[in-house]
Each structure stands twice: as C-alpha cells, then as structure tokens.
Design an enzyme around this catalytic site. Structure first.
Site, PDB file in Angstrom:
ATOM      1  N   ASP A 160       3.251  -4.337   8.304  1.00 31.35           N
ATOM      2  CA  ASP A 160       2.070  -3.495   8.088  1.00 31.35           C
ATOM      3  C   ASP A 160       0.867  -4.419   8.256  1.00 31.35           C
ATOM      4  OD1 ASP A 160      -0.099  -2.148   7.163  1.00 31.35           O
ATOM      5  OD2 ASP A 160       0.763  -1.583   5.229  1.00 31.35           O
ATOM      6  N   CYS A 211      -4.687   2.287  -3.780  1.00 29.70           N
ATOM      7  CA  CYS A 211      -3.421   2.792  -3.193  1.00 29.70           C
ATOM      8  C   CYS A 211      -2.303   1.779  -3.371  1.00 29.70           C
ATOM      9  CB  CYS A 211      -3.583   3.123  -1.705  1.00 29.70           C
ATOM     10  SG  CYS A 211      -4.750   4.424  -1.406  1.00 29.70           S
ATOM     11  N   GLN A 241      -4.314  -4.747   7.166  1.00 26.89           N
ATOM     12  CA  GLN A 241      -5.341  -5.678   6.667  1.00 26.89           C
ATOM     13  C   GLN A 241      -5.376  -6.996   7.426  1.00 26.89           C
ATOM     14  OE1 GLN A 241      -7.695  -4.931   4.637  1.00 26.89           O
ATOM     15  NE2 GLN A 241      -6.901  -2.973   3.927  1.00 26.89           N
ATOM     16  N   LYS A 258     -10.505  -0.177  10.645  1.00 25.16           N
ATOM     17  CA  LYS A 258     -10.671  -1.361   9.799  1.00 25.16           C
ATOM     18  C   LYS A 258     -11.079  -2.578  10.627  1.00 25.16           C
ATOM     19  CE  LYS A 258      -7.194   0.167   6.422  1.00 25.16           C
ATOM     20  NZ  LYS A 258      -7.967   0.519   5.244  1.00 25.16           N
ATOM     21  N   HIS A 271       0.868  -1.179   0.000  1.00 27.13           N
ATOM     22  CA  HIS A 271       0.000   0.000   0.000  1.00 27.13           C
ATOM     23  C   HIS A 271       0.911   1.238   0.000  1.00 27.13           C
ATOM     24  CE1 HIS A 271      -2.752   2.994   1.793  1.00 27.13           C
ATOM     25  NE2 HIS A 271      -3.749   2.184   1.489  1.00 27.13           N
TER      26      HIS A 271
HETATM   27  C1  LIG Z   1      -2.131  -2.664   3.723  1.00 26.68           C
HETATM   28  C2  LIG Z   1      -2.465  -1.281   4.192  1.00 26.68           C
HETATM   29  N1  LIG Z   1      -1.549  -0.557   4.800  1.00 26.68           N
HETATM   30  C3  LIG Z   1      -1.795   0.679   5.264  1.00 26.68           C
HETATM   31  C4  LIG Z   1      -3.038   1.247   5.096  1.00 26.68           C
HETATM   32  C5  LIG Z   1      -3.280   2.625   5.614  1.00 26.68           C
HETATM   33  O1  LIG Z   1      -4.303   2.614   6.547  1.00 26.68           O
HETATM   34  P1  LIG Z   1      -4.875   4.005   7.066  1.00 26.68           P
HETATM   35  O2  LIG Z   1      -5.411   4.707   5.853  1.00 26.68           O
HETATM   36  O3  LIG Z   1      -5.922   3.631   8.041  1.00 26.68           O
HETATM   37  O4  LIG Z   1      -3.738   4.728   7.646  1.00 26.68           O
HETATM   38  C6  LIG Z   1      -4.039   0.534   4.433  1.00 26.68           C
HETATM   39  C7  LIG Z   1      -5.367   1.120   4.192  1.00 26.68           C
HETATM   40  O5  LIG Z   1      -6.124   0.685   3.374  1.00 26.68           O
HETATM   41  C8  LIG Z   1      -3.751  -0.762   3.992  1.00 26.68           C
HETATM   42  O6  LIG Z   1      -4.675  -1.505   3.382  1.00 26.68           O
END
Ligand SMILES: Cc1ncc(COP(=O)(O)O)c(C=O)c1O
Length: 413
Positions: free
Chosen positions: A204, A370, A207, A230, A126
């Site tokens: 990270d 993203c 998800q 989430k 992401h």
């Molecule tokens: C794999 C992953 N990392 C990071 C993020 C960033 O999350 P946030 O927008 O809540 O900071 C997301 C959001 O969709 C994500 O799917």
C-alpha cells in the site's frame, strides 16, 4: 543520494490556494497525508481538456477523441516510468488507492484465497488495507493475522517468521508508510523474505509513492496501490500496479464497456491488459491532470522532495519536543520516518486543538486517521497529525509552534 535545496518560495507561487487566508491569517496547510494541493499546471490541464478536446476515449476516430485518448494513455506511460514498471500493461487506473486494493481483493483474492488460508496485515494499516481483506476472508472462511507494533509503531518482525511457519499464508499486504505515524516499513527486505516462501506481497503505497522514489522492478512486489490526489494530482485517480503475469490470470473487476473484446449473448471475451480492468468511461479529465502532477514531481526530483521533508520533520520534531505536555508518536529514528507527525498535547482533545489551530489559519488533521486498530494499540482514541509536502516551510512550522503555545496557555498546561 544527490539532493538539492528546494526553491520553496518559487514552488509556492505555483499553488494558488497557498495565497488564501483563513480567519485573516495565511493558510498553513499541514494535512498533506489526507490530500495535497494542486499546482496551476494540473488545474489548467483539466480545464483545457474540457475546453479544447473533451471526448470519450478509445472508441471514436475523430480528432478530439484521438487527442483525448493520446493524453489519457500518455499518463499511463508516465506512471509506468515514474514507478519503473516493466510495461504500461501493468498500470491500471482506478478511482483511488482504496479501489485498487479492492480490485485485487476481488479479482485476485476470490480466485486464490480459500478456506483456512491466511493474509498477513499489520496493526499499522489504514482501514483501506484492512476492510477489503476482511470482506474477502469472511466470504472464503480464510483468516487475517496481524503483525504487532510496539509503542513507537515499529513492527514486530519476529512474528512474521512464526506466522508464516504456522499458517498457510497466501498474501502479505502492508503499508510502506503509516499514514497515522509516518513510520516507514522495511518492505525491501520483507518482500525478499516473503518471496523465499513463495508468498506474494502487496504494497500500500498511498503514503510512500508521493514522497519516496519508488521502483517496482527493484522492489519486485506483486502489487502496489496509490492515489494521485496525495501527490499533487486531482481526486478520483488511483493506480494499481501488478505484475503482468498475475493480471493476465485475474478475473475482471467491473464488467461493461471498454473491458471487452467481443460480447455474445451468453459469453464475453475480455480486452487485453490493461483495459480488461478499466470497465466503463474512466475519469479522463483527472487522469490527464495527473500526468501534469507527475511532470511537476519529476521536475523537482523525488530525492529532493524526500530531503526537504526530512529537514522539515527534523525541525518540527525538535520544536515540538520542547513544548510542555507534548506526547509524540512514531519511530525515534528520523531516517525511518516520512513527513508525518502524530502527537497529543496534554489532555487537550485533538479536535479542540485542531479548532484552535484553524483560528490561526493552520490546517491539521485530528481523529483516528482511519487507523483505529493502531489507535487502540496506542491506547488513544485520537491524535493530532501534521503532515508536510514540497510547498511547506520552516516559517510555517514556527507559526504552528506559536499557535500550539497559545493552546498551552489557554488550557493552562
Ligand atoms: C496508507 C493509506 N492507504 C490507503 C489510503 C486510501 O487512500 P484513498 O482514500 O485515496 O483511497 C490512505 C489514505 O489516506 C492511506 O493513507
């Protein structure tokens, strides 16, 4: 894994938004990878804070300030237990997973990363797990190496070894579950492998933590980031887990109130962990709301949640693969997937498809998710994405498949 069938019809009653209609049809919410819906208990906890004990935390001695501080800090204890961290000092509240990653890139990265060093990412990441490291590497004249993926989004693990041998690798940062494809990465073995070279590992978990039982003590990762919104919690709350010995050595991220012990004209001493990294008034109401999201998930059980999502994903993949013009992305092996399905239907643009589905009350995501590096690798500009959570049902998948059938007819595929 001992699992029980989820009482989905009972669960659904706890989510007021699920009784909404969109264009005269019941809302089918399949955009859970972007954000999840909130149960009454979370919504009520937030309004209860504002109605009954709204006060700033950590400072005042009067009763409602103590009540607010206790509720806020109790959430930290619950998060600590939820991911099985060693101590509550290792749990830092941020605004979201993105901020948690930026915190580490800023506070740890600027101390540790130097000219010529390498950070390993993958083509699945992401943007939130790319851009902070790019910013850091530009500033420090360090570089990023990407682990490649194949057409199913599976990582080329062979490259990890050569990459480590040929570079001065200072960090590996990977998403445990791809938000664009749902692929689950074998981080357990990768962390062990990284550690055999003394390389720290950032997970990270944006998800994965909402969907898979996560145990940082078992994983032994140095860092883990995730977002409360989430996993049934409110927006505006993220979590950074980091090993205590690392947090102790890092510089603060944001300077100001609450993160200090003593401030003198030209010098400041910083607060103890975890407060050193939480400068200024935090998002008190939403952190308290998040505590109720954790209670809700604990009540259902993370293994039951995983089982339910696997059942839904299996069913949806079977139904989808029988549709004319369907192109599915992601790992063929169900056990290495979460409840996320990315697809394209003939040459229908994903935005057009999402609009047709919206006419039928169905919310899916369309776009690059993203993950533009991945989209480029897959040679597409966008995909459609359906993602599931505890309140989704097979009946909703049937409605979804039916609506896709209408799109197939409309576009004469
Ligand atoms: C794999 C992953 N990392 C990071 C993020 C960033 O999350 P946030 O927008 O809540 O900071 C997301 C959001 O969709 C994500 O799917």
């Amino acid at each position: 894994m001992q699992t029980a069938q989820l009482e989905v019809n009972e669960i659904r009653k706890d989510f007021p938004i699920l009784s909404r209609t969109i264009n005269g049809k019941p809302l089918v919410y399949f955009d859970n990878a972007a954000t999840t819906q909130k149960p009454f208990s979370v919504i009520n906890a937030i309004s209860d804070y504002y109605a009954s004990y709204n006060a700033n935390i950590h400072r005042a001695v009067y009763q409602i300030a103590e009540e607010a501080t206790d509720a806020y800090e109790m959430t930290r204890d619950k998060v600590c237990k939820f991911i099985n961290a060693h101590s509550r000092e290792e749990i830092i509240f941020t605004r979201n997973a993105t901020e948690a990653i930026n915190l580490v890139a800023y506070s740890w990265g600027r101390k540790v990363i130097g000219k010529g060093d390498t950070i390993i990412l993958s083509e699945l990441e992401h943007h939130s797990n790319i851009v902070p490291w790019q910013m850091l590497c530009k500033e420090k004249k360090a570089k990023i190496e990407y682990l490649n993926v194949d057409n199913n989004g599976n990582l080329d693990l062979g490259k990890l070894e050569s990459c480590i041998q040929q570079n001065n690798v200072k960090l590996i940062s990977l998403s445990h579950m791809s938000n664009a494809l749902g692929n689950i990465i074998p981080i357990e073995s990768m962390i062990k492998y990284a550690h055999s070279f003394g390389i720290p590992f950032f997970v990270d978990g944006a998800q994965s933590v909402p969907h898979i039982r996560t145990d940082v003590t078992d994983l032994n990762c140095e860092f883990l980031a995730f977002s409360g919104h989430k996993m049934l919690g409110p927006t505006g709350v993220g979590v950074l887990y980091a090993k205590k010995e690392i947090l102790e050595c890092m510089n603060p991220f944001i300077g100001g109130g609450d993160m200090i012990k003593e401030v003198h004209k030209y010098e400041t001493t910083y607060n103890d962990l975890p407060y050193k990294y939480e400068g200024g008034t935090p998002n008190i109401a939403d952190v308290i709301g998040f505590s109720h999201a954790l209670d809700y998930l604990n009540k259902i059980g993370m293994d039951n949640i995983r089982r339910h999502e696997l059942d839904l994903t299996k069913y949806a993949l079977e139904c989808l693969s029988s549709l004319k013009g369907m192109k599915l992305y992601g790992d063929d092996n169900l056990s290495r997937r979460g409840g996320i399905i990315s697809f394209n239907l003939g040459d229908i643009h994903p935005h057009d498809l999402a609009t047709i589905l919206n006419d039928n009350g169905i919310a899916i995501r369309s776009g690059h998710h993203c993950a533009q590096i991945l989209m480029e690798k897959l040679d597409v500009s966008a995909t459609s994405r359906a993602s599931f959570y505890i309140y989704n049902t097979q009946e909703e998948i049937n409605i979804f498949i039916n609506a896709l059938g209408k799109a197939i007819k409309l576009f004469r595929l």
